[in-house]
Design an enzyme around this catalytic site. Sequence first.
Site, PDB file in Angstrom:
ATOM      1  N   SER A 184       0.863  -1.246   0.055  1.00 18.09           N
ATOM      2  CA  SER A 184      -0.117   0.130   0.081  1.00 18.09           C
ATOM      3  C   SER A 184       0.828   1.178   0.193  1.00 18.09           C
ATOM      4  O   SER A 184       1.584   1.502  -0.908  1.00 18.09           O
ATOM      5  CB  SER A 184      -0.868  -0.141   1.143  1.00 18.09           C
TER       6      SER A 184
ATOM      7  N   ASP B  39      -3.054   6.251  -2.960  1.00 21.48           N
ATOM      8  CA  ASP B  39      -2.167   5.521  -2.041  1.00 21.48           C
ATOM      9  C   ASP B  39      -1.407   4.485  -3.228  1.00 21.48           C
ATOM     10  O   ASP B  39      -1.828   4.400  -4.191  1.00 21.48           O
ATOM     11  CB  ASP B  39      -2.263   5.150  -0.872  1.00 21.48           C
TER      12      ASP B  39
ATOM     13  N   ASP C 194      -1.426   1.347  -3.416  1.00 24.47           N
ATOM     14  CA  ASP C 194      -2.346   0.122  -3.956  1.00 24.47           C
ATOM     15  C   ASP C 194      -3.664   0.681  -4.380  1.00 24.47           C
ATOM     16  O   ASP C 194      -4.561  -0.185  -4.746  1.00 24.47           O
ATOM     17  CB  ASP C 194      -2.653  -1.040  -3.351  1.00 24.47           C
TER      18      ASP C 194
ATOM     19  N   ASP D  60      -6.294   2.211  -2.980  1.00 29.33           N
ATOM     20  CA  ASP D  60      -7.685   1.970  -2.025  1.00 29.33           C
ATOM     21  C   ASP D  60      -8.014   3.251  -1.120  1.00 29.33           C
ATOM     22  O   ASP D  60      -8.951   3.081  -0.730  1.00 29.33           O
ATOM     23  CB  ASP D  60      -7.774   0.537  -1.356  1.00 29.33           C
TER      24      ASP D  60
ATOM     25  N   GLU E 112     -12.703   5.971   6.601  1.00 33.06           N
ATOM     26  CA  GLU E 112     -11.824   6.623   7.504  1.00 33.06           C
ATOM     27  C   GLU E 112     -11.268   7.643   7.062  1.00 33.06           C
ATOM     28  O   GLU E 112     -11.310   8.243   5.895  1.00 33.06           O
ATOM     29  CB  GLU E 112     -10.565   5.484   7.536  1.00 33.06           C
ATOM     30  N   ALA E 113     -10.971   8.562   8.051  1.00 36.85           N
ATOM     31  CA  ALA E 113     -10.527  10.032   7.838  1.00 36.85           C
ATOM     32  C   ALA E 113      -9.241   9.885   6.682  1.00 36.85           C
ATOM     33  O   ALA E 113      -9.262  10.831   6.008  1.00 36.85           O
ATOM     34  CB  ALA E 113      -9.679  10.565   9.131  1.00 36.85           C
ATOM     35  N   ASN E 114      -8.390   8.808   6.898  1.00 35.06           N
ATOM     36  CA  ASN E 114      -7.488   8.720   5.768  1.00 35.06           C
ATOM     37  C   ASN E 114      -7.658   8.647   4.288  1.00 35.06           C
ATOM     38  O   ASN E 114      -6.901   8.498   3.475  1.00 35.06           O
ATOM     39  CB  ASN E 114      -6.278   7.881   6.363  1.00 35.06           C
TER      40      ASN E 114
ATOM     41  N   ALA F  44      -3.354   1.611  20.938  1.00 35.31           N
ATOM     42  CA  ALA F  44      -2.103   0.997  20.382  1.00 35.31           C
ATOM     43  C   ALA F  44      -2.416   0.896  18.823  1.00 35.31           C
ATOM     44  O   ALA F  44      -3.556   0.440  18.380  1.00 35.31           O
ATOM     45  CB  ALA F  44      -1.930  -0.372  20.919  1.00 35.31           C
ATOM     46  N   SER F  45      -1.425   1.280  17.990  1.00 36.98           N
ATOM     47  CA  SER F  45      -1.652   0.752  16.586  1.00 36.98           C
ATOM     48  C   SER F  45      -1.845  -0.680  16.206  1.00 36.98           C
ATOM     49  O   SER F  45      -1.249  -1.542  16.999  1.00 36.98           O
ATOM     50  CB  SER F  45      -0.572   1.472  15.764  1.00 36.98           C
TER      51      SER F  45
HETATM   52  C1  LIG Z   1      -5.052   6.321  12.411  1.00 39.89           C
HETATM   53  C2  LIG Z   1      -4.793   5.657  11.126  1.00 39.89           C
HETATM   54  O1  LIG Z   1      -4.653   6.342   9.963  1.00 39.89           O
HETATM   55  N1  LIG Z   1      -4.685   4.174  11.095  1.00 39.89           N
HETATM   56  C3  LIG Z   1      -4.440   3.300   9.875  1.00 39.89           C
HETATM   57  C4  LIG Z   1      -3.566   2.291  10.338  1.00 39.89           C
HETATM   58  O2  LIG Z   1      -4.161   1.413  11.316  1.00 39.89           O
HETATM   59  P1  LIG Z   1      -3.622   1.654  12.808  1.00 39.89           P
HETATM   60  O3  LIG Z   1      -4.417   0.353  13.562  1.00 39.89           O
HETATM   61  O4  LIG Z   1      -3.761   3.036  13.675  1.00 39.89           O
HETATM   62  O5  LIG Z   1      -1.965   1.260  12.552  1.00 39.89           O
HETATM   63  O6  LIG Z   1      -3.733   1.596   9.203  1.00 39.89           O
HETATM   64  C5  LIG Z   1      -4.882   0.728   8.815  1.00 39.89           C
HETATM   65  C6  LIG Z   1      -4.521  -0.179   7.780  1.00 39.89           C
HETATM   66  O7  LIG Z   1      -4.058   0.460   6.601  1.00 39.89           O
HETATM   67  C7  LIG Z   1      -5.923   1.747   8.680  1.00 39.89           C
HETATM   68  O8  LIG Z   1      -7.012   1.017   8.272  1.00 39.89           O
HETATM   69  C8  LIG Z   1      -6.078   2.686   9.837  1.00 39.89           C
HETATM   70  O9  LIG Z   1      -6.940   3.894   9.358  1.00 39.89           O
HETATM   71 MG   LIG Z   2      -3.823   1.160   0.582  1.00 40.24          MG
END
Ligand SMILES: CC(=O)N[C@H]1[C@@H](OP(=O)(O)O)O[C@H](CO)[C@@H](O)[C@@H]1O
Ligand SMILES: [Mg+2]
Length: 571
Positions: A77, A274, A276, A278, A370-372, A498-499
């Site tokens: 990605s 991005d 890939d 999506d 998602e905001a992104n 946590a991510s």
């Molecule tokens: C805040 C943020 O943008 N988190 C991203 C990121 O997840 P995290 O769990 O926050 O690492 O990667 C995910 C997969 O690409 C996406 O779905 C998500 O929106």
């Molecule tokens: Mg992607």
Amino acid sequence: MLYEQDMTEQPEFGAVLEACKQYPRADTGKKDFGYGTAGFRMRADLLPSVIFAVGLLASIRSRKCKGSAIGVMITASHNPAEDNGVKIVDPEGEMMSEEWEWFATWLANARDPEGLVIFARDTRPSGEALVEALKAALVATGTEYIDYGIATTPQLHYLVRATNTLGSDREYGEVSIEGYYKKLSAAFMNTMHIEYANQAGPVYVDCANGVGAPQLKELLKYLPEDKFKAIIVNDKIDQPDRLNKRCGADWVKTQQRAPENFNGKDWDRWTSLDGDADRIVYYFCEEGSIFRLLDGDRIATLAADYIGELVHKSGLGEQIKLGVVQTAYANGASTKYIEKTLKLKVEFTPTGVKHLHHAAARQDIGVYFEANGHGTVLFSERALKALRKHQPQSTAQLNALTTLRALSEMINQTVGDALSDLLLVEVILSHKQWTVKEWLSTYADLPNKLMKVNVMDRNKFITVPGSAERRLERPPAIQPRMDEIIAKYQDARCFVRASGTEDAVRIYGEATHAMEVEEMLAQVQEYVIHISGTHIEPWVFKREDDRIEELEMGLRRDPPDPLPGGEQKTR
Ligand SMILES: CC(=O)N[C@H]1[C@@H](OP(=O)(O)O)O[C@H](CO)[C@@H](O)[C@@H]1O
Ligand SMILES: [Mg+2]
């Protein structure tokens, strides 16, 4: 017990074990590979054994799903070019379910039916060799496969659903990438059943120097220029170093600035995909070169507003209800706008597209982003049936209904899809005769900031169940301290979690004034580091670029000294 059997005596396991030797596991120290929110993702040279294992799992999953095609997408990605990754796509084109144990059981027992795995990869050079590892596993398990070559992630999701619905009454489309273009372009043309004049000029698309570039070029061949004009920027797929570098949706969203090779005039409409394809975000420069981002929240609000309006105009307002799904990262102003102005219901789920997707699928029409910039709009069977059956009572109703039917075909129903979302936004802007200016003026974003801290152990950060990740249960002291900090600022919100994809915790905050956001986050960050210590990841998982960036940003510290009894102190 599965592993007590001497599996080498079974011929198929003999072949698997033999093939397995070609793909020894890379030395990653004590660190295990984990299938996270986005599948497996890491430096490409660590991946061959993982891809081989995924090939085995996909073949099992296909057999468990009674021979339905299972997809495997090789992509990392938005990550840099030297990374790669892999994720599995389930029969309806959705993300794979989490039932891993089932696969192991099936590996021991499966004889028939035959399995079918279909796969594709993005433009990363490492993809070619990783495909070989995948094929080795599929050959060893006697699994039929189709290699779709280079494709976007959403195209592979499309192909999986199209394959599995072929010949049924739910046929999704022709089973080919060409079929994907045909479906999207035909639906797009159907949204143009009335003459819409878009005076806003072409849309510029930054393709992150990735797979979106060739695929969008192909799609454009199916669309007449007077109806859809896109100018492609950052399409250097033959220069892998440039993939996602200073460009692409993730870079633009996190840096809040225009990508490399941006040369937009004021109010020109720009987008970034991005690596890939999506995710998509829109942006532009206002007079005085002020950068303005129109992110996933903006696409969600635009789509919910327009589709809601169409449902109402078609005369189906009583039968079809719209719902919007967001995560805690959605800007508070967008949520307020959806609830107060659009008068629609908002549901919050944990981060990760699969959570949003499932929640949206429970609505008649579910809009999730998602905001992104990753998201789509799902039409339930119930809504589709109502759209098919409804007898319009006026020309206005007929027009709205025709557009809705076309949108339900044009919007990817399997997963967020930058190309399909691009068409969606362009259709809406042209129907509303809006420029980016009107779009931006629907509401004002609250100033906000997202940051990342590499802590000693992110697993210590546990959110309160049911809080959609907005509050922490553990470590116990943190939430009361954060509440004290947040209370000092006007309309402030801040949370830590946590991510799921990186060894880090993320801190998000928003408030009425940008300075206050900075101040609030600095205090929360300090407290997070104070109670947990920071951490340096093992070299195998870490990229030098990240390390330098973190040093520069002051996010990286030395690890704390161990204290007797295993406790840690922070410096
Ligand atoms: C805040 C943020 O943008 N988190 C991203 C990121 O997840 P995290 O769990 O926050 O690492 O990667 C995910 C997969 O690409 C996406 O779905 C998500 O929106
Ligand atoms: Mg992607």
